[in-house]
Design a protein around this motif. Structure first.
Motif, mmCIF file in Angstrom:
data_model
loop_
_atom_site.group_PDB
_atom_site.id
_atom_site.type_symbol
_atom_site.label_atom_id
_atom_site.label_comp_id
_atom_site.label_asym_id
_atom_site.label_seq_id
_atom_site.Cartn_x
_atom_site.Cartn_y
_atom_site.Cartn_z
ATOM 1 N N ALA A 106 0.827 -1.207 0.000
ATOM 2 C CA ALA A 106 0.000 0.000 0.000
ATOM 3 C C ALA A 106 0.858 1.253 0.000
ATOM 4 O O ALA A 106 0.553 2.228 -0.697
ATOM 5 C CB ALA A 106 -0.932 -0.009 1.211
ATOM 6 N N GLU A 107 1.936 1.237 0.776
ATOM 7 C CA GLU A 107 2.811 2.408 0.841
ATOM 8 C C GLU A 107 3.437 2.697 -0.515
ATOM 9 O O GLU A 107 3.583 3.869 -0.912
ATOM 10 C CB GLU A 107 3.893 2.180 1.892
ATOM 11 C CG GLU A 107 4.787 3.386 2.132
ATOM 12 C CD GLU A 107 5.781 3.142 3.251
ATOM 13 O OE1 GLU A 107 5.851 3.966 4.181
ATOM 14 O OE2 GLU A 107 6.506 2.117 3.205
ATOM 15 N N SER A 108 3.792 1.664 -1.259
ATOM 16 C CA SER A 108 4.407 1.872 -2.573
ATOM 17 C C SER A 108 3.444 2.532 -3.552
ATOM 18 O O SER A 108 3.886 3.138 -4.541
ATOM 19 C CB SER A 108 4.897 0.533 -3.137
ATOM 20 O OG SER A 108 3.813 -0.291 -3.555
ATOM 21 N N ARG A 109 2.141 2.440 -3.282
ATOM 22 C CA ARG A 109 1.127 3.049 -4.143
ATOM 23 C C ARG A 109 0.466 4.265 -3.485
ATOM 24 O O ARG A 109 -0.470 4.824 -4.031
ATOM 25 C CB ARG A 109 0.064 1.999 -4.505
ATOM 26 C CG ARG A 109 0.612 0.859 -5.346
ATOM 27 C CD ARG A 109 -0.373 -0.296 -5.445
ATOM 28 N NE ARG A 109 0.076 -1.296 -6.419
ATOM 29 C CZ ARG A 109 0.947 -2.272 -6.149
ATOM 30 N NH1 ARG A 109 1.443 -2.386 -4.919
ATOM 31 N NH2 ARG A 109 1.312 -3.128 -7.086
ATOM 32 N N ASN A 110 0.922 4.619 -2.301
ATOM 33 C CA ASN A 110 0.411 5.775 -1.558
ATOM 34 C C ASN A 110 -1.075 5.631 -1.222
ATOM 35 O O ASN A 110 -1.807 6.623 -1.137
ATOM 36 C CB ASN A 110 0.654 7.075 -2.325
ATOM 37 C CG ASN A 110 0.661 8.295 -1.422
ATOM 38 O OD1 ASN A 110 0.793 8.184 -0.193
ATOM 39 N ND2 ASN A 110 0.503 9.467 -2.008
ATOM 40 N N MET A 111 -1.522 4.389 -1.004
ATOM 41 C CA MET A 111 -2.927 4.149 -0.700
ATOM 42 C C MET A 111 -3.209 4.374 0.786
ATOM 43 O O MET A 111 -2.338 4.161 1.636
ATOM 44 C CB MET A 111 -3.316 2.718 -1.073
ATOM 45 C CG MET A 111 -3.187 2.402 -2.546
ATOM 46 S SD MET A 111 -3.453 0.644 -2.900
ATOM 47 C CE MET A 111 -5.236 0.513 -2.622
ATOM 48 N N ALA A 112 -4.432 4.779 1.084
ATOM 49 C CA ALA A 112 -4.857 4.999 2.471
ATOM 50 C C ALA A 112 -5.522 3.728 2.992
ATOM 51 O O ALA A 112 -6.753 3.619 3.022
ATOM 52 C CB ALA A 112 -5.813 6.180 2.556
ATOM 53 N N LEU A 113 -4.714 2.769 3.399
ATOM 54 C CA LEU A 113 -5.249 1.519 3.933
ATOM 55 C C LEU A 113 -5.101 1.486 5.447
ATOM 56 O O LEU A 113 -4.129 1.977 6.009
ATOM 57 C CB LEU A 113 -4.528 0.308 3.338
ATOM 58 C CG LEU A 113 -4.700 0.034 1.842
ATOM 59 C CD1 LEU A 113 -4.194 -1.362 1.504
ATOM 60 C CD2 LEU A 113 -6.141 0.200 1.395
ATOM 61 N N THR A 114 -6.099 0.890 6.085
ATOM 62 C CA THR A 114 -6.071 0.605 7.520
ATOM 63 C C THR A 114 -6.156 -0.909 7.667
ATOM 64 O O THR A 114 -7.026 -1.535 7.059
ATOM 65 C CB THR A 114 -7.257 1.275 8.232
ATOM 66 O OG1 THR A 114 -7.270 2.670 7.923
ATOM 67 C CG2 THR A 114 -7.159 1.088 9.733
ATOM 68 N N THR A 152 -7.928 4.661 -12.400
ATOM 69 C CA THR A 152 -7.926 4.926 -10.969
ATOM 70 C C THR A 152 -6.668 5.715 -10.630
ATOM 71 O O THR A 152 -5.559 5.322 -11.009
ATOM 72 C CB THR A 152 -7.942 3.623 -10.149
ATOM 73 O OG1 THR A 152 -9.045 2.806 -10.566
ATOM 74 C CG2 THR A 152 -8.066 3.918 -8.664
ATOM 75 N N PHE A 153 -6.865 6.820 -9.890
ATOM 76 C CA PHE A 153 -5.764 7.688 -9.490
ATOM 77 C C PHE A 153 -5.669 7.705 -7.963
ATOM 78 O O PHE A 153 -6.692 7.758 -7.267
ATOM 79 C CB PHE A 153 -5.989 9.119 -9.991
ATOM 80 C CG PHE A 153 -5.892 9.275 -11.482
ATOM 81 C CD1 PHE A 153 -4.735 9.784 -12.056
ATOM 82 C CD2 PHE A 153 -6.945 8.920 -12.309
ATOM 83 C CE1 PHE A 153 -4.626 9.931 -13.440
ATOM 84 C CE2 PHE A 153 -6.853 9.058 -13.689
ATOM 85 C CZ PHE A 153 -5.687 9.570 -14.256
ATOM 86 N N VAL A 154 -4.457 7.678 -7.460
ATOM 87 C CA VAL A 154 -4.202 7.791 -6.029
ATOM 88 C C VAL A 154 -3.284 8.985 -5.816
ATOM 89 O O VAL A 154 -2.187 9.042 -6.381
ATOM 90 C CB VAL A 154 -3.566 6.513 -5.455
ATOM 91 C CG1 VAL A 154 -3.223 6.696 -3.978
ATOM 92 C CG2 VAL A 154 -4.494 5.319 -5.636
ATOM 93 N N LEU A 179 -1.702 8.154 -11.638
ATOM 94 C CA LEU A 179 -2.406 7.054 -12.287
ATOM 95 C C LEU A 179 -1.871 5.727 -11.773
ATOM 96 O O LEU A 179 -0.694 5.418 -11.936
ATOM 97 C CB LEU A 179 -2.236 7.141 -13.806
ATOM 98 C CG LEU A 179 -2.910 6.040 -14.623
ATOM 99 C CD1 LEU A 179 -4.422 6.108 -14.492
ATOM 100 C CD2 LEU A 179 -2.497 6.146 -16.095
ATOM 101 N N GLN A 180 -2.733 4.926 -11.146
ATOM 102 C CA GLN A 180 -2.332 3.633 -10.594
ATOM 103 C C GLN A 180 -2.972 2.463 -11.328
ATOM 104 O O GLN A 180 -2.547 1.326 -11.161
ATOM 105 C CB GLN A 180 -2.677 3.567 -9.102
ATOM 106 C CG GLN A 180 -1.870 4.502 -8.234
ATOM 107 C CD GLN A 180 -0.418 4.079 -8.103
ATOM 108 O OE1 GLN A 180 -0.039 2.973 -8.481
ATOM 109 N NE2 GLN A 180 0.417 4.955 -7.570
ATOM 110 N N HIS A 181 -4.001 2.737 -12.110
ATOM 111 C CA HIS A 181 -4.611 1.675 -12.914
ATOM 112 C C HIS A 181 -5.283 2.318 -14.115
ATOM 113 O O HIS A 181 -5.947 3.356 -13.997
ATOM 114 C CB HIS A 181 -5.672 0.898 -12.134
ATOM 115 C CG HIS A 181 -6.525 0.032 -13.010
ATOM 116 N ND1 HIS A 181 -6.089 -1.171 -13.524
ATOM 117 C CD2 HIS A 181 -7.785 0.214 -13.514
ATOM 118 C CE1 HIS A 181 -7.034 -1.703 -14.279
ATOM 119 N NE2 HIS A 181 -8.067 -0.882 -14.290
#
Length: 469
Positions: free
Chosen positions: A164-172, A436-438, A442-444
């Motif tokens: 998740a960190e490599s994609r800068n996603m907000a995961l819990t 999809t953008f994070v 652009l991530q997908h």
């Protein structure tokens, strides 16, 4: 540089600009045919201006193009609807391979399929590969934030947070706490589970966009000692989340009563150990009563409504209207792998059907609100994601009504935004997600020709297509 309106300053040079139809929610729209006034913002042709990964402005081309530097590239999404990134309030990273496993209800399903599959996450390479697969698939389905179960292995949490960190996603996410009634390969002890969770929390909670969740699997698979230590973690780190399962299946409820005869109810088990509150998300909550709903409302405890897993496992039909009427915060969730799709669009469709079977309804306004701002509120993320308000992280997706043959067929028959949203939620899947953008990156992007074009701002304050994207 073009000359801006006198009252508005020009935008900086290092911006990103997207053009298309834009929709986001400002508040709960209600669940009626017409949304509540001022609960949403919609532009049939709008600009989304981003700066350093955050939303800088949204508005009409007429208002915003004069503020763009000459030569600014504008990505124009034909037939595209730009919405905030979808948010999932309950999903299991290690259960991708368990999806669509035939023929059992909850407790048998856990023993037959889930536990053996989760045991593989003792292998670090497997955990990392599955975490990469999971985050890629979330993004392919338009999901940019989620509350996630890992396994009882600490490396499963490490692997997910790294991906998740490599994609800068907000995961819990959190390590599953489970010290009884499971295979030896998945069991920890109360003390080891506490220590591992505390170490992971200290390492990852608040690192970038990541957060930790204290994660007892459900009451039956934790001893009283483990639940007490989980409550201690929640008390000592009050901004961490708590996630667990509750009242999903009648056999599970009866088993819990037998294991905790001193407690007044299943919900009282969690309350006794300090695991209720406005940072707690209980998945399912199907077989409950008015007293349970009153306790949830009084404590601010949330429910994750998981329609595809509830029907697939034969668990029951969630009372969405009853929860809302009682003031219980409700989120929408895929619950993969009991759930049958990572798509929040497919999840909206199944939620609509569950509501209809209970004599209720789910409007497309409410469904899209739940998948974006509503779920952000459930997870205490509304100040960073869930809408296009200025300063929010630029997590968004582009929905395309030409993305599948059925959607493309239906498009000419959609006479309103409500028609379009309802068609997307009933007929849509990952093919409807063009991109999809994070945080603006652009991530997908859906395979095949891009449905966007690059336009360039000219000195005369107009845009014109220059090349395909």
């Amino acid at each position: 540089m073009t000359r801006p309106h006198a009252s508005e300053p020009p935008f900086p040079d290092d911006i990103q600009v997207h053009r298309g139809a834009i929709l986001h929610f400002l508040d709960d729209p209600g669940n009626d045919t017409d949304p509540r006034p001022d609960s949403l913002a919609f532009l049939d042709d709008g600009l989304l201006v981003l700066h350093r990964g955050r939303v800088l402005a949204t508005g009409t081309p007429e208002d915003l193009i004069p503020r763009l530097p000459v030569g600014t590239e504008v990505r124009y999404w034909h037939h595209g609807l730009l919405v905030p990134g979808f948010i999932d309030t309950h999903v299991h990273m290690p259960q991708l391979g368990v999806m669509a496993s035939y023929g059992t209800q909850l407790l048998d399903w856990l023993n037959t399929y889930t536990f053996p599959h989760e045991a593989r996450f003792a292998e670090g390479d497997w955990a990392r590969a599955e975490a990469e697969r999971f985050t890629r698939l979330l993004l392919a389905h338009g999901t940019t934030s989620a509350l996630v179960f890992c396994t009882s292995h600490a490396q499963s949490v490490e692997a997910l947070f790294e991906a998740a960190e490599s994609r800068n996603m907000a995961l819990t996410a959190g390590k599953v706490l489970m010290d009884r009634f499971a295979p030896e390969s998945l069991l920890d002890t109360a003390e080891r589970g506490y220590r591992d969770s505390l170490d992971l929390l200290r390492r990852w909670h608040g690192r970038g966009r990541l957060r930790y969740a204290v994660t007892p699997r459900f009451a039956a698979t934790s001893t009283p000692e483990q639940l007490a230590l989980a409550g201690r973690l929640a008390r000592d780190c009050p901004d961490a989340l708590v996630q667990t399962h509750w009242a999903e299946n009648p056999a599970e409820i009866q088993w819990t009563r037998e294991l905790f005869p001193e407690r007044a109810s299943y919900l009282d088990v969690y309350r006794h150990y300090g695991l209720l509150g406005d940072h707690t998300v209980l998945a399912h909550g199907i077989h409950i009563n008015d007293h349970d709903r009153a306790v949830l409302a009084a404590t601010g405890t949330r429910i994750a409504f998981c329609p595809t897993s509830n029907t697939f496992l034969g668990s029951g039909l969630f009372d969405f209207a009853g929860a809302r009427a009682a003031g219980v915060p409700v989120g929408l969730a895929t619950d993969v792998g009991g759930g049958t799709s990572l798509s929040m669009l497919a999840t909206m469709a199944e939620a609509y059907k569950v509501c209809r079977l209970r004599g209720q309804t789910l409007s497309p306004w409410q469904a899209f609100y739940l998948a974006t701002l509503g779920n952000a509120r459930v997870l205490h993320l509304e100040h960073s994601v869930g809408s296009f308000r200025d300063g929010r992280h630029a997590d968004f997706l582009v929905l395309d009504m030409t993305g599948s043959p059925l959607l493309d067929m239906k498009r000419p028959f959609c006479q309103s935004l409500q028609d379009t949203l309802f068609s997307l939620m009933m007929l849509g899947d990952d093919r409807a997600v063009a991109a999809t953008f994070v945080a603006g990156e652009l991530q997908h992007q859906r395979p095949g020709p891009s449905p966007s074009q690059i336009q360039t701002v000219a000195p005369a304050h107009h845009t014109h297509p220059t090349q395909g994207a």
